[in-house]
Design an enzyme around this catalytic site. Structure first.
Site, mmCIF file in Angstrom:
data_model
loop_
_atom_site.group_PDB
_atom_site.id
_atom_site.type_symbol
_atom_site.label_atom_id
_atom_site.label_comp_id
_atom_site.label_asym_id
_atom_site.label_seq_id
_atom_site.Cartn_x
_atom_site.Cartn_y
_atom_site.Cartn_z
ATOM 1 N N GLY A 1 0.750 -1.275 0.241
ATOM 2 C CA GLY A 1 0.029 0.117 0.002
ATOM 3 C C GLY A 1 0.816 1.259 -0.007
ATOM 4 O O GLY A 1 0.192 2.379 0.214
ATOM 5 N N CYS B 1 -0.234 3.549 -6.050
ATOM 6 C CA CYS B 1 -1.169 2.339 -5.376
ATOM 7 C C CYS B 1 -2.292 3.002 -4.673
ATOM 8 O O CYS B 1 -2.206 4.064 -4.027
ATOM 9 C CB CYS B 1 -0.307 1.876 -4.501
ATOM 10 S SG CYS B 1 -1.089 0.631 -3.257
ATOM 11 N N GLY C 1 2.855 2.566 -2.312
ATOM 12 C CA GLY C 1 3.376 3.099 -3.625
ATOM 13 C C GLY C 1 2.752 4.147 -3.933
ATOM 14 O O GLY C 1 1.623 4.758 -3.745
#
Ligand code: 5GP
Length: 345
Positions: free
Chosen positions: A179, A184, A181
């Site tokens: 999570g 993301c 990124g």
């Protein structure tokens, strides 16, 4: 239901405490590391940064340029045998290349085809968004059995228990991050995740206890974050967004209001899934997004900026080499890491 009350930290929640140092210049800081991997027994030397296996980043042109710095590139899953054979330069930089694969029967077939003809690849990255399934551990075990001398990377996970499980099943290196990124949307879409610095600290501790290594994957936004990932115990740091938007990535350029922009998107975004798999199945949703970045020119300038930052971090905490950085690290928790009055450069 249960709540864990102890605080978990992101890179932005801490700063390095400066320490007295006998280093006279940051140019003396050694960033190269040498690792020997738990199962493969393979020894690797270089600067332990990795370009992520994302479109526009995990590309052969990027790899050629990063290899000059002894930095690694994790090629996207779209690199098949034909593409690899077409690029004769691949063999010459194989020590800084990682092949990636998913866990489907088709992925496994593609991996075996490549490994059969291009046995020079040393690293195999078994990469799925959620590394917590039983099927995944078993897959890691079967790849370990088939390739006993290759260095196997497996992920992604964010907790010590699963890091240990993957190592016990044959991973030399565990990839850590769910999570964080830059493109993301997992945390928004599912509510799942773990603050990245704490994930790195906890998983590194678990892996190192078993003689394995970790990659801190995702969430670095600036050279200081990369240094914090190493300071927290990361052996490698994987970068997507920081290595995106460069000439070598070959991304689509668009002109907007007089400036040149370049597209970048998550591997689980609608854009990526439509491009590579013809669209999302109706039972799943996208967990990534597409953005337009300012075109950033040649990747070597970005690399030099990151390496300059890292050398400076080491100098501030008295670490003569990257190897010493985590030993020399004391983090202080902060409420604000940066004075943002005039934005960022
Ligand atoms: P960055 O360096 O851009 O912050 O993070 C890169 C990492 O983000 C990648 O190595 C990968 O683990 C993760 N990532 C890439 N694309 C996606 C996506 O579409 N969804 C999610 N959840 N993670 C992604």
């Amino acid at each position: 239901m249960r709540i864990e009350e102890d605080v978990k930290l992101d890179y932005a929640d801490v700063l390095f405490r400066p320490k007295r140092s006998t280093l006279s210049s940051r140019k003396d800081v050694e960033l190269k590391r040498t690792y020997k991997f738990k199962y493969s027994n393979h020894q690797w030397s270089g600067i332990p940064l990795i370009a992520a296996n994302m479109d526009g980043v995990g590309e052969i042109e990027v790899a050629k340029n990063l290899a000059k710095f002894e930095i690694m590139t994790c090629l996207t899953k779209q690199h098949d045998l034909k593409t690899i054979k077409r690029n004769s330069s691949v063999k010459g930089i194989h020590q800084h290349l990682i092949l990636s694969t998913g866990t489907s029967a088709e992925d496994y077939k593609r991996l075996n085809e490549i490994m059969k003809e291009c046995s020079f690849f040393e690293f195999i990255c078994i990469d799925i968004a959620n590394g917590y399934s039983d099927h995944f551990s078993k897959f890691v075990g079967s790849v370990r059995e088939k390739y006993p001398t290759k260095t196997i990377i497996a992920g992604n996970v964010v907790t010590a228990d699963m890091t240990q499980e993957l190592v016990m099943n044959g991973a030399d290196i565990v990839k850590v991050g769910i999570g964080p990124g830059s493109v993301c949307t997992t945390r928004l879409q599912t509510g799942v995740g773990y603050p990245q610095l704490s994930a790195v600290i906890e998983c590194a501790d678990a892996a190192h206890g078993l003689g394995a290594h970790i990659i801190a994957d995702g969430g670095c936004t600036c050279p200081g974050d990369v240094a914090k990932a190493f300071g927290g115990g990361g052996d490698f740091v994987m970068l997507g967004g920081m290595f995106a938007g460069h000439e070598e990535g070959g991304g689509k350029k668009v002109k907007k209001n007089g400036s040149q922009l370049i597209e970048f998107y998550g591997s689980s975004s609608n854009t990526a899934i439509t491009k590579h798999y013809g669209g999302l199945s109706d039972y799943r949703s996208s967990e990534g997004k597409k953005v337009q970045l300012k075109y950033r020119g040649k990747i070597k300038d970005t690399v030099q900026n990151i390496l300059g930052g890292l050398r400076s971090s080491c100098t501030y905490v008295g670490a003569p080499s990257l190897k010493q950085l985590s030993k020399c690290t004391t983090f202080v928790r902060v409420n604000q890491q940066y004075n943002d009055t005039f934005g960022q450069e």
